[in-house]
Write an enzyme that holds these catalytic residues in place. Sequence first.
Site, short mmCIF file in Angstrom:
data_model
loop_
_atom_site.label_atom_id
_atom_site.label_comp_id
_atom_site.label_asym_id
_atom_site.label_seq_id
_atom_site.Cartn_x
_atom_site.Cartn_y
_atom_site.Cartn_z
N HIS A 4 4.89 9.65 -4.74
CA HIS A 4 4.63 9.17 -3.38
C HIS A 4 5.63 8.12 -2.88
O HIS A 4 5.46 7.58 -1.79
CB HIS A 4 3.21 8.60 -3.29
CG HIS A 4 2.17 9.60 -3.67
ND1 HIS A 4 1.72 9.74 -4.96
CD2 HIS A 4 1.52 10.53 -2.93
CE1 HIS A 4 0.82 10.71 -4.99
NE2 HIS A 4 0.69 11.20 -3.79
N GLY A 20 -1.47 -3.57 4.01
CA GLY A 20 -2.04 -2.23 4.11
C GLY A 20 -1.24 -1.38 5.10
O GLY A 20 -0.95 -0.21 4.85
N ARG A 43 5.24 10.07 3.78
CA ARG A 43 3.98 9.95 4.54
C ARG A 43 3.96 8.75 5.48
O ARG A 43 2.90 8.19 5.77
CB ARG A 43 2.78 9.85 3.60
CG ARG A 43 2.48 11.13 2.88
CD ARG A 43 1.33 10.97 1.92
NE ARG A 43 1.12 12.22 1.23
CZ ARG A 43 0.03 12.96 1.36
NH1 ARG A 43 -0.96 12.57 2.13
NH2 ARG A 43 -0.08 14.09 0.70
N ARG A 87 -0.79 -8.78 -2.40
CA ARG A 87 -1.34 -8.08 -1.24
C ARG A 87 -1.54 -9.08 -0.12
O ARG A 87 -2.00 -10.21 -0.34
CB ARG A 87 -2.67 -7.42 -1.62
CG ARG A 87 -3.52 -7.01 -0.45
CD ARG A 87 -4.66 -6.10 -0.81
NE ARG A 87 -5.81 -6.29 0.04
CZ ARG A 87 -5.86 -5.96 1.33
NH1 ARG A 87 -4.82 -5.40 1.92
NH2 ARG A 87 -6.96 -6.17 2.05
N GLU A 179 -13.16 -6.81 2.13
CA GLU A 179 -11.91 -6.09 2.40
C GLU A 179 -11.99 -4.80 1.58
O GLU A 179 -13.08 -4.44 1.14
CB GLU A 179 -10.68 -6.96 2.12
CG GLU A 179 -10.63 -7.60 0.76
CD GLU A 179 -10.08 -6.68 -0.29
OE1 GLU A 179 -8.88 -6.38 -0.22
OE2 GLU A 179 -10.84 -6.30 -1.23
N GLU A 181 -9.35 -3.36 -0.90
CA GLU A 181 -8.32 -2.98 -1.89
C GLU A 181 -8.20 -3.87 -3.13
O GLU A 181 -7.70 -3.41 -4.18
CB GLU A 181 -6.92 -2.96 -1.21
CG GLU A 181 -6.73 -1.89 -0.14
CD GLU A 181 -7.23 -2.31 1.23
OE1 GLU A 181 -7.53 -3.51 1.42
OE2 GLU A 181 -7.36 -1.44 2.09
N ASP A 204 -12.40 -10.90 11.32
CA ASP A 204 -13.69 -10.67 11.98
C ASP A 204 -14.79 -11.31 11.14
O ASP A 204 -14.57 -11.66 9.98
CB ASP A 204 -13.96 -9.17 12.16
CG ASP A 204 -13.92 -8.40 10.84
OD1 ASP A 204 -12.81 -8.20 10.32
OD2 ASP A 204 -15.00 -8.07 10.32
N1 HPA Z 1 -14.96 -4.83 6.26
C1 HPA Z 1 -14.11 -4.26 5.39
N2 HPA Z 1 -12.81 -4.48 5.44
C2 HPA Z 1 -12.34 -5.30 6.38
C3 HPA Z 1 -13.17 -5.92 7.30
C4 HPA Z 1 -14.55 -5.68 7.23
O1 HPA Z 1 -15.33 -6.22 8.04
N3 HPA Z 1 -12.39 -6.67 8.12
C5 HPA Z 1 -11.12 -6.50 7.69
N4 HPA Z 1 -11.09 -5.68 6.64
#
Ligand code: HPA
Length: 246
Positions: A4, A20, A43, A87, A179, A181, A204
């Site tokens: 990959h 990401g 990709r 990361r 998150e 990963e 968030d």
């Molecule tokens: N959930 C999962 N992954 C995330 C979130 C979340 O609210 N915000 C940013 N990555």
Amino acid sequence: MSIHIEAKEGEIAEVILLPGDPLRAQFIAENFLEGAVQYTGVRNILGFTGLYKGKKVSVQGTGMGIPSISIYVNELFRDYGVKKAIRIGTAGSIQEDIKLRDLVIAMSACTDSAVNSVRFGGRSYAPTASFGLLKTAYETALARGWQPKVGPVVSTDMFYADDPDEWKLWTRFGCLALEMESAELYTLAAKYGREALCLLTISDSLITHELTTAEERRKSFTRMIEVALDTAVSVQEPAELCSKTV
Ligand code: HPA
């Protein structure tokens, strides 16, 4: 060349930043690295190598979620000899005192993914950050006037969980943010005997349902990139010291 990643031997640095989003990798290459060269585009998962403060650093997208990061990090560790992986990502706060734009350093990563229970035959493994990278990143952030929050995060497989209150269990057990990963990155670093760290900015809140604007995400991400790059170059061993070792 791996399945990959289309880089040739020697094109990827021993230290790599892993956002990401592949376009974030391109943004970092274009705005922070000198003489950056793209080494892969399979990709559209872009990867670049360039110089930061005179030292060789790579940056590559991983895609979202454990299966995707697992593919790229297995190949980076196994086929390209990457030694340290940092990361840089976003996360959702699940604690009252973790606010939008905060920097979270993932000391460890719980998960609802089945990957590690399959890998360890039902036993529970504790994916953990490299202490050396964590200490350096923490001190680097403090020196830049940023007070990071350090603790366990949760790598979930479901951004859109069926039970909207599921995250509250992790809150009660002290996890800071969600998150997708870190648990796999830390597990693979242990498997290959390498070092890994996850830096996360809060985009968030599951508690207040607030979201950062695109502009706020860009600004806080930029600060995190600087912490990650300064960490990456300060943990590199000087080439001449290595060659003089008897
Ligand atoms: N959930 C999962 N992954 C995330 C979130 C979340 O609210 N915000 C940013 N990555």
